[in-house]
Design an enzyme around this catalytic site. Sequence first.
Site: not given
Length: 291
Positions: A162, A40
């Site tokens: 993610d 991320s």
Amino acid sequence: MVQDTALVLEGGGMRGIYTGGVLDFFMEKNIRFPYTIGVSAGACNGSSLISNQPGRNKQVNIGFIHDPRYLSFRNFITKREMFGMDFLFDEIPNIHVPFDFETFFASSEEFVIGTTDVHSGKSVYFGKNDYTKESILPIIRASSSLPLMAPIVKVDGFELLDGGIVDPIPTNKARIDGYEKQVLILTRESHYRKKPSKFSSLLKTSYRKYPALVKAIQQRYKLYNDTMDEIEERERAGELFVIRPTRTMEVKRIDRNEKRLESLYEQGYNDAKEKYKELLDFVNMKPVLNR
């Protein structure tokens, strides 16, 4: 170059500006690692470390914070994404704040990006042998695509979100890849622990085609807390060197307050500076003399 030590970068949305401050100090002192892994926001910050572009993360994450193309409810209404992902991972790196692809790919440092497969609910990792100039930005985009706030990203036959869902702090992946000794940059203060998601019903509705993903998101708080317990134990044993915020931060995962972001960036830089000598001892590296 540091020897036999991995650099592990946590995500955290806008809290990742803390990591940007730490990495800018590292670049100032020419502290480089043979292996870096991030998920991320950690992947975003890490890419600018490998491309050796100090200040780039700050320029992107603070310099564009008031631009509605970067972050706004307008994005969510029109594209079902809070962050303007095309703007972030196409227009900015190719036009406004150019990403140095040449330096990135010429680097001898391994850079691993963690993502989450929406079908299996498991991690998919991409190293330098897995991506090209055309695919590196989409992979970082996938790693940064928060559930419910960004669409699924298709890369190399995978459908991804993610990387922090399944592997929020990829220290064990670094161990699997041969690095027991690690430097971790975390974006939460010591003893922080997550709570169960408040959006369980919405997750089930939004991702009804992906039950394994829903289960992974629902169990994420347990995984994160177990990982933090393990990290603190290994830190006490001297296996890990951890740089984390030294005081409770006010910045949220999604935050447009420029002053708070600037303060958190400075905190990251100063925390790294404060721990510089300890870090040099841990990695057996001589200090860089000021010129």
